[in-house]
Write a protein that holds these residues in place. Structure first.
Motif, short mmCIF file in Angstrom:
data_model
loop_
_atom_site.label_atom_id
_atom_site.label_comp_id
_atom_site.label_asym_id
_atom_site.label_seq_id
_atom_site.Cartn_x
_atom_site.Cartn_y
_atom_site.Cartn_z
N GLY A 273 15.56 -78.16 4.81
CA GLY A 273 14.27 -77.37 5.06
C GLY A 273 14.50 -75.92 5.59
N HIS A 274 15.56 -76.22 6.83
CA HIS A 274 15.66 -75.23 7.68
C HIS A 274 16.59 -74.16 7.20
CE1 HIS A 274 16.69 -73.16 11.45
NE2 HIS A 274 18.14 -73.41 10.91
N ILE B 110 16.61 -73.50 3.86
CA ILE B 110 15.61 -72.76 2.69
C ILE B 110 15.00 -71.88 3.22
CG2 ILE B 110 13.69 -73.08 1.20
CD1 ILE B 110 16.18 -74.01 0.00
N SER B 111 14.50 -72.08 4.46
CA SER B 111 13.65 -70.98 5.19
C SER B 111 14.33 -69.62 5.41
CB SER B 111 13.31 -71.56 6.67
OG SER B 111 14.51 -71.31 7.27
N TYR B 112 15.77 -69.52 5.23
CA TYR B 112 16.23 -68.23 5.34
C TYR B 112 16.38 -67.58 4.01
CZ TYR B 112 17.09 -69.30 10.26
OH TYR B 112 17.08 -69.44 11.72
N THR C 203 14.95 -66.12 1.48
CA THR C 203 13.66 -65.33 1.13
C THR C 203 14.23 -64.15 0.26
OG1 THR C 203 13.80 -64.00 2.99
CG2 THR C 203 12.50 -65.86 3.33
#
Length: 520
Positions: free
Chosen positions: A430-431, A433-435, A437
């Motif tokens: 999850g961490h 994936i947040s990057y 974009t």
């Protein structure tokens, strides 16, 4: 009385063979679950009951081996258990449905439960009391070799043969072991005239033990797969475990003829040793769980190659054990050896936490050798300390409790690590994936490179875009797995460092023949 000459070494070979058989079967099936699942037409989740059934039966029987040996006679019980283990192995290998296989695995676990503690008790009796550290070293070899050989042998069989050979291979070895037990192991004097009418059967104690140990083992084996306390039956089983455990402790301490003599834990050396044995079990099984998964899922090793990579460290451990036993004989304090063991385990874990995706076979060689040093430094003094100061009468009970604690330590270790890996992977993914974009230049460059490559191979633009996003997702997953496994090794390493102060409570015990004779 200690055995002499050739008979002693036949007893050594027999008991170690039985120990290795029992411990191999705790791990050998793990690598064959996919093949069994496909062959019997079951899901992987259902097939995992093959592992769970054996573990539950095993851990219930282990603490009862002292009582069962007294009731049936140690030789009779040992001989019958080997035959039961062998017969059930044959039936497992010839099962035609998952239900049959799970049932026969449970029976195999009942037979196997006697092999560990009774083997150790018979082995220790074959040596003079001054030579017990050597007996502990020999037994330690079996304890180390079994879990190490299990995945290796299982992987080789899965890669080259049918899964049924995992069980069928036990049959000839079991029959030879049974013959050697019947021929060379003598009955103790008290076994010749057992009056079972005078032996009280602690029915309530056995029932309570079966309930809390069985329920606890189920929770540990199946908890992560069933989302722990989100499942109502896990909550119910947890309540049942606590109630049965407390009731069991109270009953065993207040009944005149307990199934498990918990009063042997009044021996401070044994009480402290069981704690360290639990921790050692945690370390053995934790590292044996994380390492193969890491090597196969992340590094791309086959099950066979993963097992082969473990052999040098296991071999070093086996070679060092007699020297550790000799050191104890010469008066080296056990706590120094145990300190070396836990320290080497910590170094192994921290070393592994520095692995990179480019790490080759050579990178893992040294930390695995350190793990081998750790195993020999822990197994021998802990096996020896468990019986130090116990009379022959109390020794089987002490050994049984100590072995149960090692098995439970392993079960806790695997359950905790399984949960940690699953949840930490989700958090790391999850961490990361947040990057990832759409407005990130690096992400766009990577996607465009993937798309161009797929189009050049003849894909349509739409298919190339879909495949490119799939590749990007795999990269994220791989990086998340990398971070997760490195963090897991760091966590276990920190755990071993934190328990080092407990070594202050380890006291050497000077054992004399008078103590040994007290039980006769």
């Amino acid at each position: 009385m200690a055995a002499k000459g050739l008979t002693k070494w036949i007893i050594v070979i027999t008991t170690i063979s039985a120990t290795i058989l029992e411990l191999i079967d705790t791990t050998i099936v793990n690598v064959a679950l996919s093949q069994i699942s496909g062959n019997l037409g079951a899901t992987i989740e259902d097939t995992s009951w093959v592992v769970t059934a054996y573990a539950i039966a095993n851990v219930i029987v282990i603490p009862l081996t002292g009582f069962l040996g007294s009731y049936f006679g140690r030789k009779n019980y040992y001989f019958a258990s080997i035959l039961l283990f062998t017969l059930s192995s044959f039936l497992c290998g010839n099962s035609t449905s998952l239900e049959e296989l799970v049932f026969f695995r449970f029976i195999q676990g009942i037979g196997g439960g006697a092999l560990l503690s009774t083997s150790q008790s018979i082995l220790f009796d074959a040596f003079d009391i001054k030579d017990r550290p050597i007996a502990a070293a020999i037994f330690g070899m079996g304890v180390i070799i079994g879990p190490t050989v299990g995945p290796t042998l299982g992987g080789y069989i899965v890669d080259n043969f049918h899964w049924s050979l995992i069980f069928d291979i036990n049959v000839p070895i079991g029959l030879i072991a049974a013959f050697l037990v019947f021929t060379f192991i003598e009955k103790k004097p008290e076994e010749h005239n057992i009056d079972r009418k005078k032996i009280h059967i602690d029915t309530l104690g056995i029932v309570l033990l079966s309930i809390w140990v069985g329920a606890l083992q189920y929770i540990l084996e199946r908890g992560q797969a069933e989302d722990w306390f989100e499942a109502k039956h896990i909550i119910v089983l947890t309540v049942v475990t606590v109630i049965a455990f407390v009731w069991f402790i109270w009953h065993e301490l207040h009944t005149e003829h307990p199934a498990i003599n918990l009063r042997v834990l009044q021996n401070g050396t044994l009480a402290v040793t069981t704690i360290f044995t639990f921790i050692m079990g945690f370390g053995i099984y934790c590292s044996m769980y994380v390492y193969p998964v890491w090597m196969q899922q992340f590094m791309g090793y086959t099950p066979t190659l993963t097992g082969v990579s473990l052999f040098p460290g296991a071999l070093l451990s086996a070679v060092l054990m007699p020297f550790v036993g000799k050191s104890l004989q010469r008066g080296v304090a056990p706590k120094y050896l145990i300190m070396i063991g836990f320290s080497m385990f910590a170094v192994f874990c921290f070393w592994m936490s520095g692995a990179s995706p480019e790490a080759g076979f050579a990178f893992f060689f040294m930390p695995l050798m350190l793990r081998g040093v750790a195993m020999s430094s822990l197994s021998v003094p802990l096996s020896n300390q468990a019986v130090s100061g116990l009379s022959s009468e109390k020794m089987p009970q002490g050994i049984a409790i100590n072995n149960m604690m090692r098995q439970l330590g392993g079960a806790f270790g695997i359950a905790m690590m399984n949960t940690y890996l699953a949840r930490t992977f989700a958090a790391n993914r999850g961490h990361l994936i947040s990057y990832v974009t759409p407005d990130s230049p690096d992400v766009l460059d990577r996607l465009n490179a993937f798309i161009s490559g797929f189009v050049a191979k003849g894909m349509s633009l739409a298919d190339a875009q879909h495949a490119a996003y799939g590749m990007l997702e795999k990269m994220v997953d791989k990086q998340a797995y990398l971070l997760t496994y490195l963090e897991s090794f760091r966590l276990v390493g920190a755990f071993f460092v934190c328990i080092l102060p407990l070594l202050l409570f380890v006291k050497p015990v000077k054992v004399t023949a008078k103590i040994d004779d007290a039980g006769h």
